[in-house]
Design a protein around this motif. Structure first.
Motif, PDB file in Angstrom:
ATOM      1  N   ASP A 160      -8.130  -4.242  -2.489  1.00 55.91           N
ATOM      2  CA  ASP A 160      -8.181  -2.778  -2.566  1.00 55.91           C
ATOM      3  C   ASP A 160      -6.772  -2.238  -2.438  1.00 55.91           C
ATOM      4  OD1 ASP A 160      -8.938   0.139  -1.998  1.00 55.91           O
ATOM      5  OD2 ASP A 160     -10.907  -0.776  -2.163  1.00 55.91           O
ATOM      6  N   ASN A 161      -6.579  -0.982  -2.834  1.00 56.68           N
ATOM      7  CA  ASN A 161      -5.239  -0.390  -2.777  1.00 56.68           C
ATOM      8  C   ASN A 161      -5.168   0.818  -1.864  1.00 56.68           C
ATOM      9  OD1 ASN A 161      -6.630   1.497  -4.298  1.00 56.68           O
ATOM     10  ND2 ASN A 161      -4.988   1.809  -5.785  1.00 56.68           N
ATOM     11  N   ASP A 162      -6.216   1.072  -1.068  1.00 61.26           N
ATOM     12  CA  ASP A 162      -6.211   2.215  -0.162  1.00 61.26           C
ATOM     13  C   ASP A 162      -5.673   1.781   1.198  1.00 61.26           C
ATOM     14  OD1 ASP A 162      -6.605   4.581   1.162  1.00 61.26           O
ATOM     15  OD2 ASP A 162      -8.763   4.346   1.368  1.00 61.26           O
TER      16      ASP A 162
ATOM     17  N   ALA B 201       0.823  -1.204   0.000  1.00 60.43           N
ATOM     18  CA  ALA B 201       0.000   0.000   0.000  1.00 60.43           C
ATOM     19  C   ALA B 201       0.855   1.251   0.000  1.00 60.43           C
ATOM     20  CB  ALA B 201      -0.919  -0.002   1.220  1.00 60.43           C
TER      21      ALA B 201
ATOM     22  N   ASP C   1      -3.767  -6.624  -0.800  1.00 59.82           N
ATOM     23  CA  ASP C   1      -3.418  -5.231  -1.046  1.00 59.82           C
ATOM     24  C   ASP C   1      -2.992  -5.132  -2.502  1.00 59.82           C
ATOM     25  OD1 ASP C   1      -2.443  -2.655  -1.061  1.00 59.82           O
ATOM     26  OD2 ASP C   1      -0.606  -3.146   0.030  1.00 59.82           O
ATOM     27  N   GLY C   2      -3.931  -4.761  -3.371  1.00 59.37           N
ATOM     28  CA  GLY C   2      -3.651  -4.793  -4.798  1.00 59.37           C
ATOM     29  C   GLY C   2      -4.411  -3.733  -5.562  1.00 59.37           C
ATOM     30  N   ASP C   3      -3.998  -3.526  -6.799  1.00 59.47           N
ATOM     31  CA  ASP C   3      -4.548  -2.482  -7.663  1.00 59.47           C
ATOM     32  C   ASP C   3      -5.209  -3.126  -8.874  1.00 59.47           C
ATOM     33  OD1 ASP C   3      -4.686  -0.364  -9.752  1.00 59.47           O
ATOM     34  OD2 ASP C   3      -3.554   0.811  -8.299  1.00 59.47           O
TER      35      ASP C   3
END
Length: 266
Positions: free
Chosen positions: A100-102, A2, A125-127
């Motif tokens: 999510d990446n936030d 992140a 944790d991904g985009d």
């Protein structure tokens, strides 16, 4: 991994949280949301109805289509009911991977990892733009069996991908990685019903560094190319198998302002 917290720049997940009535946002997120609401008050109604569509669509997959695995990309901050709440209420053995990446979503991930004993939840944790990274993530690989059907959930995220070629390619690549019998569930903001107000909304988001691309019904339908649509097809989300749960007053398609659909991979 992140990115560091950047409280001076709005993030879609936190703006969305504000519009849903949540509390996990910063001044920049609130400012973006407030300005958006000034030009388009329906920006507050659409997220609530998107969550209602999520509940109906996930329940359909778990209760009627027999899906027991779910990949939710662009999860956002925990908002009850979450995907695992709905899926495991219908099928306790369901397995869910959230992506999510936030960093704030990551910090709240524990709230998304409260599975039933029979099922399982995991967080990546991904985009969305890094498909290979998502599919190769150990958390995904240890939770989902990609040789068995998966429900791919893309709720209100693809309008953050402005380039059409990239947006359609993302869906194609994700579905190509899933076996026959998998499902795509997708919702997408549209300006079909109120072009001027949603156009101003997009201008405000872009001015604050949040990419936005509104698509019409034909453009949203294109995401489902090669898949077998579940009735009633790609429609305004209020019309996708409505049950009126939690709605005290009638709403219009303009107020919800998203198209949604569910389709099966042959």
């Amino acid at each position: 991994m992140a990115a560091p917290f950047d409280t001076g720049r709005p993030h879609p997940a936190r703006v969305y949280d504000y519009l849903l009535g949540g509390k996990d946002h910063f001044a920049a997120d609130r400012e973006a949301a407030v300005e958006a609401l000034k030009v388009n008050p329906n920006a507050a109604t659409a997220p609530l109805q998107n969550r209602a569509f999520l509940r109906r669509a996930v329940h359909h997959l778990a209760a009627e289509a027999g899906v027991r695995q779910f990949l939710d990309i662009g999860t956002g901050l925990p908002t009850s009911p979450n995907v695992h709440d709905v899926a495991q209420a219908a099928a306790p053995a369901s397995k869910i991977v959230y992506v999510d990446n936030d960093p704030i979503v990551l910090s709240h991930a524990r709230a998304l990892l409260t599975s039933t004993p029979e099922g399982r939840t995991a967080y990546v944790d991904g985009d969305l733009l890094d498909i290979d990274g998502i599919l190769a993530a150990p958390e995904l690989r240890s939770t989902l069996d990609l040789t068995r059907p998966v429900g791919l959930l893309l709720f209100a995220i693809l309008h953050f991908v402005e380039d059409d070629t990239a947006a359609y390619r993302i869906v194609e690549r994700l579905m190509a990685a899933l076996p026959s019998g998998s499902y795509l569930v997708l919702s997408h903001i549209t300006a079909d019903f109120e072009p001027e107000s949603w156009g101003r909304f997009v201008q405000i988001m872009r001015a604050r560094g949040i990419p936005s691309r509104l698509r019409d019904q034909q453009e949203v339908s294109r995401f489902f190319t090669g898949l077998d649509l579940v009735e009633p097809g790609v429609v305004p989300i209020l019309r996708w198998r409505p049950d009126d749960s939690g709605r005290d007053v009638p709403l219009t398609d303009a107020q919800a302002a998203l198209y949604g659909g569910v389709a099966r991979k042959p």
